[in-house]
Design an enzyme around this catalytic site. Structure first.
Site, mmCIF file in Angstrom:
data_model
loop_
_atom_site.group_PDB
_atom_site.id
_atom_site.type_symbol
_atom_site.label_atom_id
_atom_site.label_comp_id
_atom_site.label_asym_id
_atom_site.label_seq_id
_atom_site.Cartn_x
_atom_site.Cartn_y
_atom_site.Cartn_z
ATOM 1 N N HIS A 171 0.778 -1.242 0.000
ATOM 2 C CA HIS A 171 0.000 0.000 0.000
ATOM 3 C C HIS A 171 0.803 1.282 0.000
ATOM 4 C CE1 HIS A 171 -0.110 -0.060 4.741
ATOM 5 N NE2 HIS A 171 1.073 -0.351 4.254
ATOM 6 N N HIS A 172 2.148 1.207 0.098
ATOM 7 C CA HIS A 172 2.948 2.431 0.128
ATOM 8 C C HIS A 172 3.396 2.907 -1.248
ATOM 9 C CE1 HIS A 172 3.063 2.451 4.433
ATOM 10 N NE2 HIS A 172 3.766 1.332 4.533
ATOM 11 N N ALA A 173 3.425 2.028 -2.241
ATOM 12 C CA ALA A 173 3.935 2.419 -3.555
ATOM 13 C C ALA A 173 3.109 3.567 -4.128
ATOM 14 C CB ALA A 173 3.926 1.225 -4.499
ATOM 15 N N HIS B 22 0.369 3.757 7.856
ATOM 16 C CA HIS B 22 -0.654 4.447 7.090
ATOM 17 C C HIS B 22 -0.693 3.943 5.647
ATOM 18 C CE1 HIS B 22 -1.926 8.349 4.885
ATOM 19 N NE2 HIS B 22 -3.013 7.709 5.282
ATOM 20 N N ASP C 237 -0.809 5.083 2.755
ATOM 21 C CA ASP C 237 -0.651 6.357 2.055
ATOM 22 C C ASP C 237 -0.751 6.252 0.537
ATOM 23 O OD1 ASP C 237 1.764 4.924 2.129
ATOM 24 O OD2 ASP C 237 3.005 6.724 2.119
#
Length: 392
Positions: free
Chosen positions: A131-133, A171, A173
């Site tokens: 989920h950070h990419a 998070h 993000d």
């Protein structure tokens, strides 16, 4: 009977940043072995489907063409590109970096296709949850953002509204950013406070772009938050928002680095609470999302005692046959742990905690830090959904 698809290929283990990196592929190997040993993959209604490699066209639904080309160069020419996060400490290069990362995306797309086509009610990609990419940059162990690509695909197939719930300690993000100005996607992230943990974003007042106010939802929690408080957030924030949103499909990320023993985060959550959260997501899907549910893994760096148990519980919940918390760990799996990790395995599928909480309907305690976090988020976003923050 619930029908569920588990997306799996041995090639998913090739997402490997090398010795000493926290995201060790052994966590996936041990999870798959535990699922097999407990018979989860043989439950009625469960099908295992392969994990294809996503095409460039599929990847560029979220990522820029220049970035995809850079990841390809990183694989074929070993070109470090720090401006795109490729080759830094978190995301070191490895020989199949594009192919392995694109296969994780392909696995989440396969899960989304299974559910949207009606071949399965629910689907699971435990290798997913990256989920950070960002659109043009790798970040936080994540090269491509599989949840965002899957959501973009669902929108392209006619989904009018998608709800995304992120339970990782960090998070979510990248997914939030991908849909910051998209009023068709509700992103909810329950995470450790950004003042104490990477990526340093995700405050309650971060609520989405000008055309999509209230569609980005963040609940930052102080280090040390325990089971009852963590689950209370799901009851107080996630459930009413998903109910009001009435999405066509639910997508969830189940990073289990919120666990008390995770080496990279500071929350105090148990495997029992992870199981309870999965059950709550199942109920949300059934009650508010036409039964459609796509789930992914995510973070989780206690790779022996935590990740396999947490995600095997998740798989069993998706199959509609939750495992009893006190289920013994199979002897053959304990031997595999010893062989692969050279440590002792836990004896039971529980941490011995009740996995319960006090419902928000019983009222808010203004002296409680988690209740204050709950109210900060409810005040920030509930009015955008026609909800009264103080109505319990």
């Amino acid at each position: 009977m619930v029908s569920s698809a588990v997306v799996w290929s041995e090639e998913l283990l090739s997402y490997d940043f090398g010795a000493g990196h926290p995201m060790a592929p052994v966590r996936m190997a041990l999870t798959h072995q535990l699922m097999q040993a407990l018979g989860v993959l043989d439950l009625p209604g469960v099908r295992v489907v392969p994990a294809p490699v996503a095409t460039d066209e599929e990847l560029t639904a979220v990522h820029t063409p220049d970035y995809v080309a850079a990841v390809r160069r990183a694989q074929t020419e070993e070109v470090v590109d720090h401006s795109r996060g490729l080759g830094d400490e978190d995301n070191p290069l490895f020989g199949t970096v594009h192919t392995a990362s694109a296969r994780i995306v392909g696995a989440s797309l396969a899960a989304a296709r299974e559910v949207w086509s009606g071949r399965a009610d629910r689907a699971l990609n435990l290798a997913g949850g990256m989920h950070h990419a960002m659109a043009g940059r790798a970040s936080g162990f994540c090269v491509y953002n599989d949840p965002a690509v899957a959501i973009a695909w669902l929108l392209g197939q006619g989904a009018r509204r998608v709800a995304y719930v992120d339970l990782d300690a960090h998070h979510g993000d990248g997914v939030e950013r991908a849909f910051w100005d998209d009023d068709r996607v509700l992103t909810i992230s329950v995470h450790q406070h950004p003042g104490s943990l990477f990526p340093g974003t995700g405050y309650a007042q971060d609520v989405g772009g000008a055309g999509a106010r209230g569609t980005a939802v963040n609940v930052p929690l102080l280090p040390g938050t325990t089971d009852a408080a963590w689950l209370r957030v799901l009851d107080a924030v996630v459930e009413p928002l998903v109910a009001a949103w009435a999405p066509d499909i639910l997508v969830t990320q189940h990073g289990c680095d919120s666990h008390q023993r995770d080496p990279l985060a500071g929350l105090d959550v148990s495997v029992d609470a992870h199981r309870a959260a999965a059950l709550m997501m199942a109920e949300l899907a059934e009650s508010h999302c036409h039964g459609r549910w796509v789930a992914t893994g995510g973070g989780g760096y206690e790779v022996v005692g935590v990740v396999p148990r947490s995600w095997t519980h998740l798989a069993a919940v998706l199959a509609g046959r939750p495992l009893a918390p006190d289920t013994p760990v199979p002897e053959e799996w304990a031997r595999a742990v010893q062989e692969l990790a050279d440590v002792g395995a836990p004896e039971l599928m529980t941490d011995g905690r009740p996995g319960t909480f006090r419902p928000v309907a019983q009222g808010i305690n203004p002296d409680d830090g988690v209740d204050r976090a709950i109210m900060a988020t409810r005040n920030a976003v509930f009015p955008s959904h026609g909800l009264d923050p103080w109505a319990f």
